[in-house]
Every structure is written in C-alpha cells, then in structure tokens.
Enzyme design. Structure first.
Site, PDB file in Angstrom:
ATOM      1  CB  SER A  98      -0.881   0.015   1.250  1.00 52.85           C
ATOM      2  OG  SER A  98      -0.032   0.141   2.378  1.00 52.85           O
ATOM      3  CE  LYS A  99      -0.419   7.240  -3.712  1.00 49.36           C
ATOM      4  NZ  LYS A  99      -1.531   7.940  -4.299  1.00 49.36           N
ATOM      5  NE  ARG A 100      -2.733   3.686   5.453  1.00 46.30           N
ATOM      6  CZ  ARG A 100      -3.245   2.782   6.265  1.00 46.30           C
ATOM      7  NH1 ARG A 100      -2.824   2.717   7.509  1.00 46.30           N
ATOM      8  NH2 ARG A 100      -4.157   1.942   5.854  1.00 46.30           N
TER       9      ARG A 100
END
Ligand code: GLU
Length: 477
Positions: free
Chosen positions: A251-253
């Site tokens: 994920s981007k996070r």
C-alpha cells in the site's frame, strides 16, 4: 498465435503491480514470438484521471516494454481504447439479451439501497435479489419506452458449480450461489469491465490473460460469459499479491507504489524490471540478476508461486546498486546529470563532475544519491561533525599519522593516486603505524565517512591544498 494484452484503467499512475502484470505478459509474448498489446480500459467514466494514459505509456516505454499494438500504435484489432468501442459492447449485450442470458433491470439506486439494508439487517451478504429477472416482455418494453433508467445484468445460473482453470492455481471451483447478477451495461450506456474485458479478449484474439489475484472473484463471471457467447476462453494466470514486509497488501501508506516514484528517485529501469520479475517468479537455481533477454528466455508460468510476494526495498536497493556499478562512465554521467542539475554544484566544470561521478559510482544506491555526494568535492572545506569519526581522530596514533602525512605532503609536488599511495607508504615507514590505524584516520579526515569512496581517488581529485586543509581540520577537531 500467442497474444497477450496489458489492460490498465486510466485511473492514475502505473502501479508496480501493474508493471509486473505487463512485464510477465510481455515476457511470455516475446518468448513465444507472439504479440504484446496495450488496451486502455476506460469504461469507468467516474474514475478517469486526466493524463493517465500518457503516463502509463511513458512508464511502459521507460521500462522497455515495447508494445506491438495499442492506442497511438495501431494494429488490426483496434480501436484499443474501450471508450471507442461502445457499439461493439451494445451488439454483444443485445446478443446475450436475445439468448436469455441477460435482462434489463430497472431497479433504482434507492431500491438497491433498501435491498442491501434489508439483507444486512438479516445478516445476509448484500447482493441483487434478481427481482427484474422475471419481468414480462411487454412490461420490459413499456418501461424501456418510458423515461426509467435501466442497466443490463447477466443471469447467473442457479445451483451450479463453475470450474475455472488457472495456470498458477490449477482448477478452482465456485458455487453460483456466491455470485451476483453482474451489471454488464451501466445506466450511462457504458459497459462494465466484465462485459468489455470478455468481448475484447475474444475479439482481439488474446490467447493468455495475465492479471493480479484481485481479479479472481470476477473470474467465474468471465468464464460464464465466454460460455454464453460460445467462445473459447483464453488461458488465465492470476498473479499472487504483492505484500509489504509485514505481509499486508502493498500500500501507498507503507511505501511507494507508483513506478513513476521509483524513476524519480533514480532507480534504473533495468533494475526495477529485474526486481519486479522476481516478485512471485524465480528460476530453480536462485539466479538474481537477469537481463531482459534472459527473462524472456527463462520465464515460465510453472515457476510462479501462489503465495504473496514481499516487496523488499533492501533487495531493490541492492539490485539497483549492481546495475549502477555496471554502467560505463558516459552512461552514468548522462543519467546523473538531471540530479546534479538540482544541486548548487551544477555549474562546476564538467570534467570535474564526471570524475567525481566515477569515484562515487560504487557508493550510489540510486541516481539521486549523487546529490548528497557532491559537497565533499566542491566545498572548499566540507565540515567534519561526526562524533564517532572525531573520537577516532583524537586517538594518539591518528594524530601521529595525520601529522606525519601533513609534513610529508607539504614537501610533495602534486597529489595523484600514485603519489598519495607513495606518501602513505612512507608515512607507514616513518611512524611504524600500519593497517587500520594508518588508513582509518586518513580516510576519516579526507572523505569524512567511514565507508566512503576510494581514498586515493578522492585525494587526487582534491589536490594537495585541499587534502592539507582537511587534515588540519581533523587535527583541530
Ligand atoms: N482494467 C483492469 C485493471 O485495471 C484489467 C484487469 C484484467 O486484466 O482483466 O487492472
């Protein structure tokens, strides 16, 4: 003929997972002497992002995945943007309606909402209850001629087991009771992904579909649609998920997911491609470094695993380093130029910048790393402020070495790699200090780093005056 397509939706940027799908499709197509096709799946008008098509194509180009057919390239099977193929989807949805495999549904968003809420209240999974399936033909005609909006849904057969065959997972079965009467044509007249993908894979004569595991739940619907149309389905390979190091979905996070980000940070396309090829695939001998030609030769669906593949940034860094080390100095300098241009040292002499690039080459993890390496060479007196280095420089033997070097170098002519090495030898002789105790203080004083670039090369670029200034600084520290 083998034909594979990469079929992204223009909803933003190219995700590393998308690049892997594209890469595997490309590798197999090339290995089999087939075609690699780019198809833009832009039927979801709400999710379109301006500029994504260009970005997707640019990233494919950067990664070296040359397309044989696609928007802007042409080919016999176009158009390659789904938004330009609407009449085709209408023709085929009509065919399904005529054969009784699809039906008009007039349920409004409010009705659907109510349905969902009632199902949730009963603890059931929300799904379309099929209430428009059995409308009489004249009722349907009447509603169609009125103003009511409608969609077209596919009929999922009742009480059937759908068998799906996958090149990676073997045969997977699912009960039709788990499936919803999927919308095929939306109220805006655009097809959903499910209809468009099946129609286009057939019409474009796609032989193998490679895509992410997240499409597995859609797979039975596609299998049924191929059956309803009486078409032979392509072979399918659903690739395992790409995971963060904590095994959650990438994920981007937790890090960058856009290919663009990796390009900007100075990863080489060859390194990123090599790294991504190993996300879920490998050879039996654990080889790690592959050229594109080797990947084409060695790729096979049999060696793709089912379980998730961890995106290990450390490994990517290592790989990028390997590719950076292999660059010849001309290519290296050309690739570094845009990063050097972002520093205050951009106007330094080209020949100096080039020399520095070569000296730090083996210390670069990414191209962008060059930005933090230039100050040492272009500042008159880069400052020493690392506590550990200062501590070592304070040691008695360090001071003896530095003082001796200072004295001898003062008498020397110019500083070259050879003269520096000769000086070190004679410092060793004069002081009786050798090995680590001889080299560490010199390295710390001059490169200001424990694991910096090659010391004699750095000294040669500095020249005698700057070397002496650095030694003074170390002695004063
Ligand atoms: N348009 C889908 C996507 O955005 C393609 C899925 C498929 O390859 O069937 O990933």
């Amino acid at each position: 003929m083998v034909r594979l397509r990469f079929a992204p939706s223009p909803t933003g940027y190219l995700h590393v997972g998308g690049l892997r799908t594209a890469l595997f499709s490309y590798l197999f197509a090339k290995q089999q002497g087939g075609a690699f096709i780019f198809r833009l799946e832009d039927t979801d008008q709400q999710r379109l992002v301006e500029g994504s098509e260009d970005n997707l194509l640019e990233m494919m180009h950067w990664a070296g995945l040359q397309m044989d057919e696609g928007p802007g390239i042409g080919g016999e099977f176009g158009p390659y943007r789904q938004s330009e193929r609407l009449p085709i989807y209408h023709q085929y949805s009509q065919q399904l309606l005529d054969a009784g495999h699809a039906y008009h549904c007039f349920c409004t968003p409010e009705i659907l909402e109510e349905m969902r809420n009632a199902q949730k209240a009963k603890g059931e999974a929300p799904r379309y209850d099929g209430r428009c399936r059995h409308l009489a033909a004249d009722e349907v005609q009447q509603k169609l001629s009125g103003k009511a909006g409608h969609v077209i849904r596919m009929k999922i057969p009742e009480n059937e087991t759908v068998l799906m065959s996958d090149l990676i997972r073997g045969t997977v079965a699912i009960e039709t009771s788990q499936l919803d009467d999927q919308v095929l044509i939306k109220a805006d007249g655009f097809p959903t992904y499910h209809l468009a993908v099946v129609v286009d894979d057939h019409l474009m004569e796609i032989s193998h579909v490679v895509r992410g595991e997240e499409w597995l739940p859609s797979f039975p619907k596609h299998v049924l649609l191929f059956r309803y149309f009486n078409w032979e389905a392509p072979k399918f390979a659903h690739l395992p998920l790409i995971l963060n190091p904590d095994r959650s979905k990438l994920s981007k996070r937790q890090g960058d997911v856009a290919v663009e980000d990796y390009r900007q940070q100075g990863y080489l396309p060859q390194a990123l491609v090599n790294f991504i090829a190993l996300l879920g695939w490998n050879t039996s001998d654990d080889q790690e470094i592959f050229s594109m030609e080797e990947l084409i030769e060695k790729f096979s669906f049999d060696r793709i695993g089912k379980s998730g593949a961890v995106f290990d940034r450390e490994k990517l860094n290592w790989m990028n380093q390997q590719y950076l080390k292999d660059l010849n100095s001309g290519d290296l300098f050309e690739l570094l130029a845009p990063y050097i241009a972002e520093t205050p040292y951009r106007d330094e002499e080209n020949s100096q910048l080039r020399k520095v690039s070569e000296v730090v080459q083996s210390r670069l993890t990414t191209l962008a790393d060059i930005k933090s390496k230039l100050a040492l060479f272009f500042e008159d007196k880069p400052t020493l402020n690392d506590a550990h280095l200062i501590e070592v420089l304070h040691e008695e033997s360090s001071r003896i070495v530095l003082n001796e070097f200072k004295q001898q170098a003062g008498k020397a002519e110019e500083m070259t790699v050879e003269s520096f090495l000769a000086l070190m030898k004679s410092v060793q002789k004069a002081t009786g200090i050798k090995g680590k105790n001889l080299w560490m203080p010199m390295r710390f004083a001059i490169t200001l780093e424990e694991h910096g670039p090659e010391l004699p090369q750095v000294a040669a670029i500095f020249g005698k005056e700057k070397c002496l200034r650095m030694i003074d600084q170390a002695l004063e520290s």
